[in-house]
Design a protein around this motif. Structure first.
Motif, PDB file in Angstrom:
ATOM      1  N   ASN A  86      47.622  57.776  23.686  1.00  0.00           N
ATOM      2  CA  ASN A  86      47.195  58.422  24.929  1.00  0.00           C
ATOM      3  C   ASN A  86      48.394  58.994  25.677  1.00  0.00           C
ATOM      4  O   ASN A  86      49.294  58.254  26.077  1.00  0.00           O
ATOM      5  CB  ASN A  86      46.472  57.412  25.820  1.00  0.00           C
ATOM      6  N   LEU A 101      43.875  57.229  30.976  1.00  0.00           N
ATOM      7  CA  LEU A 101      42.689  57.909  30.463  1.00  0.00           C
ATOM      8  C   LEU A 101      42.029  58.795  31.512  1.00  0.00           C
ATOM      9  O   LEU A 101      41.245  59.684  31.171  1.00  0.00           O
ATOM     10  CB  LEU A 101      41.685  56.885  29.932  1.00  0.00           C
ATOM     11  N   ASN A 102      42.350  58.572  32.787  1.00  0.00           N
ATOM     12  CA  ASN A 102      41.793  59.391  33.858  1.00  0.00           C
ATOM     13  C   ASN A 102      42.769  60.456  34.342  1.00  0.00           C
ATOM     14  O   ASN A 102      42.462  61.197  35.280  1.00  0.00           O
ATOM     15  CB  ASN A 102      41.375  58.500  35.036  1.00  0.00           C
ATOM     16  N   MET A 106      45.631  64.386  30.626  1.00  0.00           N
ATOM     17  CA  MET A 106      45.658  63.469  29.498  1.00  0.00           C
ATOM     18  C   MET A 106      45.278  64.147  28.186  1.00  0.00           C
ATOM     19  O   MET A 106      44.328  64.920  28.118  1.00  0.00           O
ATOM     20  CB  MET A 106      44.717  62.284  29.761  1.00  0.00           C
ATOM     21  N   GLN A 108      44.999  63.164  23.782  1.00  0.00           N
ATOM     22  CA  GLN A 108      44.907  62.047  22.842  1.00  0.00           C
ATOM     23  C   GLN A 108      45.176  62.540  21.419  1.00  0.00           C
ATOM     24  O   GLN A 108      44.541  63.476  20.941  1.00  0.00           O
ATOM     25  CB  GLN A 108      43.529  61.396  22.911  1.00  0.00           C
ATOM     26  N   CYS A 148      42.052  48.388  22.376  1.00  0.00           N
ATOM     27  CA  CYS A 148      40.841  48.782  23.107  1.00  0.00           C
ATOM     28  C   CYS A 148      40.052  47.553  23.534  1.00  0.00           C
ATOM     29  O   CYS A 148      39.498  47.495  24.642  1.00  0.00           O
ATOM     30  CB  CYS A 148      39.970  49.684  22.232  1.00  0.00           C
ATOM     31  N   VAL A 288      45.684  51.249  26.578  1.00  0.00           N
ATOM     32  CA  VAL A 288      46.835  52.050  26.999  1.00  0.00           C
ATOM     33  C   VAL A 288      47.938  51.111  27.475  1.00  0.00           C
ATOM     34  O   VAL A 288      47.681  50.001  27.937  1.00  0.00           O
ATOM     35  CB  VAL A 288      46.472  53.041  28.132  1.00  0.00           C
TER      36      VAL A 288
END
Length: 340
Positions: A86, A101-102, A106, A108, A148, A288
């Protein structure tokens, strides 16, 4: 170098493409193994990230540093590594809070940009994590999926003695079970339509396995004095299962939303009941930052049973077959593509 390019949904082409050159703050990684993730399957079938094609997918990978940019410090060529996939801007509100992730910028690896079904990948050096040389590559390639699960447990604030239901006994569901066991949750119930996968999850740490959907609610009630579980983790991505999950957690319980659904899937929520019973729903999708480091530590010290995840290997040349046959190989919890 060789690269498996997904040119359109359902079709890989093995191509000879230029090897990337690392920029001043990047590291070039020679990839050893890359796992096939559920997200990769969604991309392969055209259900996710279709606008990014053609693309080299793959983000669950390990390898060795082949070259370093001129400004990189603290790493050395030849090191065994894993990589956080990420890429955030590092500057915004979300990046500062480890909510990459926000981040509005970003990206990936293997999802919005070229990834690791290739011989080499160039990555930001700040996302490279050195790995112990004695840990096998097929285990190191599990770091990203385990991260995750680590993040989901952290978001759910799981604690010892809490009851938990894991819906789905695939690779991620199995890892949820194992991490819950490591944390000390009890009892742990797992359910899946595949009796074989339920048995694998029981062998890996679940206390109760249910493969008959008609028996699930009774099993939950019997093992929690009728209350329902403290935590329910949905790791399938099915709207009906999410709705069922809400009815299987106790008053004041928590639903961990993990399984990916379609973009238009909605979940009816009884707001009054949610308020009066003080229940909660929290989403979590990827590991992350420290989640990756914690996952690597757990794997290094043998806290996760990895044997069920290391049974299916395909060469890069056979990646099309690996993806097409995935659904028919329910005994294989994880499939990895071998590069070197």
């Amino acid at each position: 170098m060789r690269a498996a390019v997904l040119v359109k949904p359902g079709t890989f082409e093995l191509r000879d493409v230029p090897r990337p050159e690392p920029g001043p703050t990047e590291a070039l990684v020679r990839i050893t193994r890359t796992g096939i993730c559920g997200t990769d399957l969604h991309i392969f079938h055209g259900n996710y990230a279709a606008d990014a094609l053609p693309m080299i997918p793959g983000h669950e990978f390990t390898g060795h540093i082949a070259a370093l940019g001129s400004e990189v410090q603290g790493l050395k060529e030849g090191q065994s590594v894993v990589v956080d996939m990420n890429i955030g801007c590092t500057r915004c509100y979300y990046c500062r809070r480890n909510e990459v992730l926000n981040c509005p910028e970003m990206r990936q690896m293997g999802i919005t940009m070229d990834g690791a079904f290739a011989d080499y990948i160039s990555v930001p050096a700040r996302l490279v994590i050195p790995a112990p040389e004695h840990v096998p590559a097929n285990v190191l390639a599990l770091t990203e999926p385990l991260s995750c699960v680590v993040r989901a447990a952290r978001k759910s604030q799981v604690s010892f003695g809490q009851s938990a239901l894991v819906i789905g006994a695939g690779p991620i569901g199995n890892l949820h079970v194992q991490l819950l066991r490591t944390i000390g949750a009890a009892p742990i119930i797992v359910t899946d339509l595949s009796a074989d996968r339920v048995q694998m999850a029981v062998d890996c740490g679940a206390d109760i396995g249910v493969s008959d959907p008609l028996q699930l609610e009774q099993a939950v009630r019997d093992s929690t004095d009728g209350r329902g579980t403290d935590i329910v983790i949905e790791s399938v991505g099915n709207a009906a299962l999410y709705q069922q999950a809400l009815g299987l957690m106790r008053k004041g319980g928590h639903l961990a939303a993990f399984g990916l659904t379609g973009p238009d899937t909605a979940l009816p929520l009884d707001i009054l009941t949610t308020i009066l019973q003080e229940t909660s729903v929290k989403g979590s999708v990827a590991g992350v930052g420290e989640d990756m480091h914690d996952a690597l530590t757990l794997l290094t010290h043998g806290r996760i049973k990895t044997d069920p995840f290391t049974t299916a290997d395909f060469d890069l040349e056979d990646i099309q077959m690996a993806f097409e046959s995935y659904a028919d190989r329910s005994d294989d919890l994880k499939t990895q593509i071998v590069m070197a």
